[in-house]
Design a protein around this motif. Structure first.
Motif, PDB file in Angstrom:
ATOM      1  N   PHE A 638       0.878  -1.266  -0.132  1.00 56.60           N
ATOM      2  CA  PHE A 638      -0.149  -0.027  -0.012  1.00 56.60           C
ATOM      3  C   PHE A 638       0.859   1.215  -0.182  1.00 56.60           C
ATOM      4  CE2 PHE A 638      -3.358  -2.814   1.577  1.00 56.60           C
ATOM      5  CZ  PHE A 638      -4.361  -2.267   0.584  1.00 56.60           C
ATOM      6  N   VAL A 639       1.776   1.266   0.783  1.00 54.83           N
ATOM      7  CA  VAL A 639       2.868   2.489   0.849  1.00 54.83           C
ATOM      8  C   VAL A 639       3.438   2.725  -0.546  1.00 54.83           C
ATOM      9  CG1 VAL A 639       4.562   3.347   2.030  1.00 54.83           C
ATOM     10  CG2 VAL A 639       3.178   2.330   3.329  1.00 54.83           C
ATOM     11  N   ARG A 640       4.078   1.583  -0.923  1.00 56.04           N
ATOM     12  CA  ARG A 640       4.869   1.904  -2.194  1.00 56.04           C
ATOM     13  C   ARG A 640       4.014   1.985  -3.224  1.00 56.04           C
ATOM     14  NH1 ARG A 640       8.681  -3.072  -3.237  1.00 56.04           N
ATOM     15  NH2 ARG A 640       9.389  -1.600  -4.894  1.00 56.04           N
ATOM     16  N   GLY A 641       2.851   1.447  -3.375  1.00 53.25           N
ATOM     17  CA  GLY A 641       1.762   1.831  -4.506  1.00 53.25           C
ATOM     18  C   GLY A 641       1.370   3.158  -4.336  1.00 53.25           C
ATOM     19  N   ALA A 642       1.035   3.673  -3.328  1.00 53.18           N
ATOM     20  CA  ALA A 642       0.491   5.042  -3.143  1.00 53.18           C
ATOM     21  C   ALA A 642       1.923   6.183  -3.322  1.00 53.18           C
ATOM     22  CB  ALA A 642       0.119   5.350  -1.768  1.00 53.18           C
ATOM     23  N   ASP A 643       3.204   5.668  -3.124  1.00 48.84           N
ATOM     24  CA  ASP A 643       4.359   6.389  -3.158  1.00 48.84           C
ATOM     25  C   ASP A 643       4.581   6.495  -4.862  1.00 48.84           C
ATOM     26  OD1 ASP A 643       6.419   7.897  -2.517  1.00 48.84           O
ATOM     27  OD2 ASP A 643       7.870   6.445  -2.602  1.00 48.84           O
ATOM     28  N   GLU A 644       4.330   5.556  -5.586  1.00 48.72           N
ATOM     29  CA  GLU A 644       4.655   5.535  -6.987  1.00 48.72           C
ATOM     30  C   GLU A 644       3.425   6.240  -7.651  1.00 48.72           C
ATOM     31  OE1 GLU A 644       4.586   2.251 -10.539  1.00 48.72           O
ATOM     32  OE2 GLU A 644       5.983   2.192  -9.285  1.00 48.72           O
ATOM     33  N   ALA A 645       2.261   6.293  -7.185  1.00 45.22           N
ATOM     34  CA  ALA A 645       1.308   7.038  -7.812  1.00 45.22           C
ATOM     35  C   ALA A 645       1.372   8.690  -7.523  1.00 45.22           C
ATOM     36  CB  ALA A 645      -0.234   6.593  -7.191  1.00 45.22           C
ATOM     37  N   VAL A 646       1.868   8.932  -6.415  1.00 46.56           N
ATOM     38  CA  VAL A 646       2.212  10.341  -6.217  1.00 46.56           C
ATOM     39  C   VAL A 646       3.378  11.061  -7.069  1.00 46.56           C
ATOM     40  CG1 VAL A 646       3.153  12.032  -4.409  1.00 46.56           C
ATOM     41  CG2 VAL A 646       1.288  10.384  -3.720  1.00 46.56           C
ATOM     42  N   VAL A 647       4.324  10.234  -7.493  1.00 45.51           N
ATOM     43  CA  VAL A 647       5.242  10.474  -8.249  1.00 45.51           C
ATOM     44  C   VAL A 647       5.044  10.709  -9.653  1.00 45.51           C
ATOM     45  CG1 VAL A 647       7.365   9.856  -9.220  1.00 45.51           C
ATOM     46  CG2 VAL A 647       7.173   9.523  -6.845  1.00 45.51           C
ATOM     47  N   LEU A 648       4.115  10.031 -10.221  1.00 48.78           N
ATOM     48  CA  LEU A 648       3.424  10.148 -11.550  1.00 48.78           C
ATOM     49  C   LEU A 648       2.531  11.226 -11.356  1.00 48.78           C
ATOM     50  CD1 LEU A 648       2.865   8.849 -14.369  1.00 48.78           C
ATOM     51  CD2 LEU A 648       0.759   7.577 -13.308  1.00 48.78           C
ATOM     52  N   LEU A 649       1.746  11.465 -10.688  1.00 48.95           N
ATOM     53  CA  LEU A 649       0.765  12.504 -10.602  1.00 48.95           C
ATOM     54  C   LEU A 649       1.503  13.935 -10.647  1.00 48.95           C
ATOM     55  CD1 LEU A 649      -2.043  11.314  -8.626  1.00 48.95           C
ATOM     56  CD2 LEU A 649      -1.988  11.186 -11.209  1.00 48.95           C
ATOM     57  N   LEU A 650       2.565  13.878  -9.624  1.00 43.72           N
ATOM     58  CA  LEU A 650       3.452  15.230  -9.453  1.00 43.72           C
ATOM     59  C   LEU A 650       4.157  15.436 -10.755  1.00 43.72           C
ATOM     60  CD1 LEU A 650       4.795  15.082  -5.976  1.00 43.72           C
ATOM     61  CD2 LEU A 650       2.775  16.336  -6.706  1.00 43.72           C
ATOM     62  N   SER A 651       4.590  14.358 -11.421  1.00 47.79           N
ATOM     63  CA  SER A 651       5.160  14.615 -12.544  1.00 47.79           C
ATOM     64  C   SER A 651       4.447  15.067 -13.768  1.00 47.79           C
ATOM     65  CB  SER A 651       6.111  13.320 -13.264  1.00 47.79           C
ATOM     66  OG  SER A 651       4.981  12.610 -13.579  1.00 47.79           O
ATOM     67  N   ARG A 652       3.291  14.780 -13.696  1.00 49.23           N
ATOM     68  CA  ARG A 652       2.084  15.335 -14.916  1.00 49.23           C
ATOM     69  C   ARG A 652       1.934  16.540 -14.589  1.00 49.23           C
ATOM     70  NH1 ARG A 652      -2.271  10.459 -15.152  1.00 49.23           N
ATOM     71  NH2 ARG A 652      -0.956   8.902 -16.223  1.00 49.23           N
ATOM     72  N   THR A 653       1.976  16.953 -13.347  1.00 47.84           N
ATOM     73  CA  THR A 653       1.625  18.340 -12.887  1.00 47.84           C
ATOM     74  C   THR A 653       2.546  19.407 -13.499  1.00 47.84           C
ATOM     75  OG1 THR A 653       0.088  17.722 -11.076  1.00 47.84           O
ATOM     76  CG2 THR A 653       0.845  19.996 -11.117  1.00 47.84           C
ATOM     77  N   ARG A 654       4.096  19.039 -13.214  1.00 50.45           N
ATOM     78  CA  ARG A 654       5.087  19.760 -13.618  1.00 50.45           C
ATOM     79  C   ARG A 654       5.095  19.735 -15.234  1.00 50.45           C
ATOM     80  NH1 ARG A 654       7.751  16.815  -9.203  1.00 50.45           N
ATOM     81  NH2 ARG A 654       8.360  15.452 -10.823  1.00 50.45           N
ATOM     82  N   ASP A 655       4.544  18.936 -15.965  1.00 51.36           N
ATOM     83  CA  ASP A 655       4.667  18.747 -17.424  1.00 51.36           C
ATOM     84  C   ASP A 655       3.892  19.799 -17.848  1.00 51.36           C
ATOM     85  OD1 ASP A 655       6.629  16.975 -17.478  1.00 51.36           O
ATOM     86  OD2 ASP A 655       5.401  15.193 -17.761  1.00 51.36           O
ATOM     87  N   GLN A 656       2.495  19.849 -17.220  1.00 51.29           N
ATOM     88  CA  GLN A 656       1.670  20.701 -17.738  1.00 51.29           C
ATOM     89  C   GLN A 656       2.082  22.375 -17.389  1.00 51.29           C
ATOM     90  OE1 GLN A 656      -2.016  19.653 -15.502  1.00 51.29           O
ATOM     91  NE2 GLN A 656      -2.428  17.959 -16.448  1.00 51.29           N
TER      92      GLN A 656
END
Length: 656
Positions: A638-656
């Protein structure tokens, strides 16, 4: 200004008021308290003056009476001159009429007109219309700041010289206030002054109620402790509540530990949770009539009375959390001015079952037991602290599975005590930092520093090189055994084959991930929650750290400073300073994921694989945003899954 109240005011009481981003007023009460008996007619005059001042910056539709509200504000004039002042400045004149030629002058009072909804405007100049031969007034709206206790950001339209905000209105429709507008705007200082006095008077009454026989506590600190965030004041109880929460837990835990020496850790924890629960603290606060002193609103002219008597307060619903927070904040306020003795005394007032607490903890009786001498020496060297009660030390290192002798109990009771000691030590360090940290940031830091994964890592990582031992053989008169590192967990006594297996597995993972975790803790800008979960340390590692702290606390006769030295030795204090100094991101991945996704539902799908490991997928709406394989536990997944999801969503925000 002169201030009239029905009670003697506490001193001092100062407040900074921010007019704009360049102008700050400091309102002070001067030491000129005088008792004056006012006639009924003079009371009516000063009440009317207060109303004139308070309403002068408002539109006519919002002006109300000022009858029962105290205090009263007037110009600082002799009492006999106040009625003349009122005659001069109360009311208004028509801007243009046959009887009034005020247009020949430059009016100082606010301009009002039905066309402007009677909103106060500031006169700029007269304008003569050559066609109609009439007069108009060019003016700008008075920008009234409603909250002077917060710093302002000056905008261009607030400038007096900004022509884009100017309006023209027919003079015949306008009235001009007799009170100069620059004097009118000083009335904006009245509401925050009233709030300041209200807080100080509440704090003074509470000090008499709770601390009559105790050393004097600062009114400013007490006022902070009883002020809720909903009051919109600049300072509220949140920082004190953070420290008080840990202090209360510590006081209750130590009391239970010494009063009930036969209680198991489970009973101790259950009783502690009951005593520090919001329900119990709410009951204690209501029993002590604490609702009379809580400042939960910003006091305004709409309130019926400034200084209500006991029992006159409307029984408004105060949330349980507010009651509990104020009690904890008061515990911290007592600690700041009287240390633990005064805090314990206050806790005894709210929780009478704790009123018989001994201020100096007693050591556990020494028990007979034989412990390996070579291990004793290594332990003393590792801890940098020599126990006189050796049984107490070994109790801190004894797992519940140990059955070989009855010389000591297991570490569970000491772990219960050490958890409270660790919590209060970390809270004290964070609360004392300068510049001051916000309550939310301190809560994040404490969670990062006292969680089981972090403490387990320190237990494994904090090691000492064992001295080389000479070995004499027939071939070689003297050789040296290879030196190895020793850590706290290596001293734990147990009788469980499973623990030996867990040691081996965790040692392997620590060998692979230990340096990774250490580098992230020492250099990354975010906390390694995911890597900690991957390390998967069993709980007994963190238990050993807490039980050792508990043993040191007892051995040192309750000296928190000595326990703090142990935290420095295992480098917890170094990490605390690094997290604060470099502003490390500490938010847990699951909390961060909920914050980023907002109302969008996140789903976790977890499955067990054939090799006994776990696999997790994280879905946002209909999109898989993360997938992790080979997790040793479901918690890690659960922790590692949430951690990877956060990294992906933050990278998308920066790309926008």
């Amino acid at each position: 200004m002169a201030l009239f109240t029905s009670v003697k005011l506490p001193m001092p009481a100062n407040v900074d008021l921010y007019w704009d981003d360049q102008t700050t007023f400091t309102a002070r009460l001067q030491q000129l308290n005088q008792e004056v008996v006012l006639s009924l007619s003079l009371c009516r005059v000063i009440r009317r003056i207060t109303a004139v001042l308070l309403h002068s910056t408002r539109e006519r539709s919002t002006q109300g009476d000022y009858t029962d509200f105290l205090p009263f504000f007037t110009p600082d004039l002799p009492l006999e001159e106040l009625e003349d002042w009122l005659k001069i400045y109360d009311g208004s004149l028509m801007a243009e009429s046959r009887q009034n030629r005020i247009h020949l002058l430059s009016p100082e009072g606010f301009v009002r007109s039905p066309a402007l909804h009677f909103i106060p405007h500031i006169f700029r100049r007269w304008i003569r219309d050559p066609d109609s031969k009439g007069l108009s007034i060019e003016c700008r709206r008075f920008e009234r700041r409603r909250n002077l206790i917060q710093r302002a950001i000056l905008t261009q339209h607030m400038s007096l010289e900004n022509p884009s905000r100017a309006v023209c209105i027919v003079a015949a429709e306008c009235t001009i206030d007799l009170l100069p507008w620059e004097l009118s705007r000083t009335s904006l200082l009245i509401p925050p002054m009233i709030q300041l006095l209200h807080r100080q008077l509440m704090a003074q009454a509470l000090r008499l109620e709770l601390f009559e026989d105790a050393p004097e506590i600062s009114l400013d600190t007490l006022a902070e402790a009883i002020t809720t965030p909903s009051s919109r004041w600049t300072v509220n109880y949140q920082r004190l509540e953070f420290l008080g929460d840990s202090l209360l837990k510590f006081i209750v835990s130590t009391h239970l530990f010494y009063k009930h020496p036969q209680w198991h850790e489970g009973y101790l924890s259950k009783q502690k949770d009951l005593l520090v629960s919001n329900e119990r603290l709410t009951h204690a606060a209501i029993t002590a009539h604490l609702e009379q002193f809580i400042c939960k609103d910003f006091i305004t002219r709409k309130h019926r009375a400034f200084w209500p008597k006991q029992g006159d307060i409307a029984r408004e619903m105060i949330p349980k959390k507010v009651y509990a927070d104020v009690v904890e904040a008061l515990v911290a306020a007592a600690y700041e001015h009287g240390g633990l003795p005064l805090s314990r005394k206050l806790v005894g007032i709210f929780l009478p079952e704790l009123s018989d607490f001994a201020s100096t903890p007693k050591q556990s009786p020494k028990q007979n037991g034989q412990f390996p001498v070579h291990l004793e020496m290594k332990l003393d060297a590792f801890l940098g602290y020599k126990f006189t009660n050796r049984s107490l030390l070994w109790e801190a290192l004894t797992h519940p599975s140990w059955q070989r002798d009855q010389s000591t109990s297991s570490y569970q009771r000491l772990e219960f005590l050490g958890d409270a000691v660790l919590d209060v030590l970390v809270a004290k360090m964070l609360h004392s930092l300068s510049p001051k940290l916000a309550e939310g940031r301190m809560t994040e830091l404490r969670a990062a520093l006292v969680n089981a994964d972090f403490l387990a890592f320190l237990c494994m990582e904090s090691a000492m090189a064992e001295p080389s031992c000479p070995i004499v053989t027939a071939d070689s008169p003297e050789t040296f055994a290879r030196a190895k590192n020793i850590a706290l967990w290596m001293f734990m006594r147990h009788d469980s084959p499973d623990i030996a297996k867990l040691w081996t597995e965790c040692a392997k993972r620590h060998g692979m991930l230990g340096e990774v975790v250490k580098k992230k803790l020492e250099g990354d800008d975010s906390y390694p929650w995911g890597t900690f979960a991957q390390l998967g340390a069993p709980k007994f590692y963190s238990d050993l750290v807490e039980s050792t702290i508990g043993a040191i606390f007892i051995e040192s006769k309750g000296c928190l400073e000595t326990c703090g030295q142990f935290l420095k030795r295992i480098h917890l204090v170094d990490y605390l300073q690094r997290f604060v100094r470099q502003n490390v991101r500490l938010e847990h991945p699951k909390s961060a994921l909920n914050r980023i996704t907002g109302t969008d539902e996140v789903k976790f799908e977890i499955e067990d694989t054939a090799d006994g490991l776990h696999k997790i997928s994280v879905w946002l709406k209909s999109e898989k945003i993360a997938s992790i394989d080979s997790c040793f536990s479901r918690a890690e997944a659960f922790v590692r899954g949430a951690d990877e999801a956060v990294v992906l969503l933050l990278s998308r925000t920066r790309d926008q």
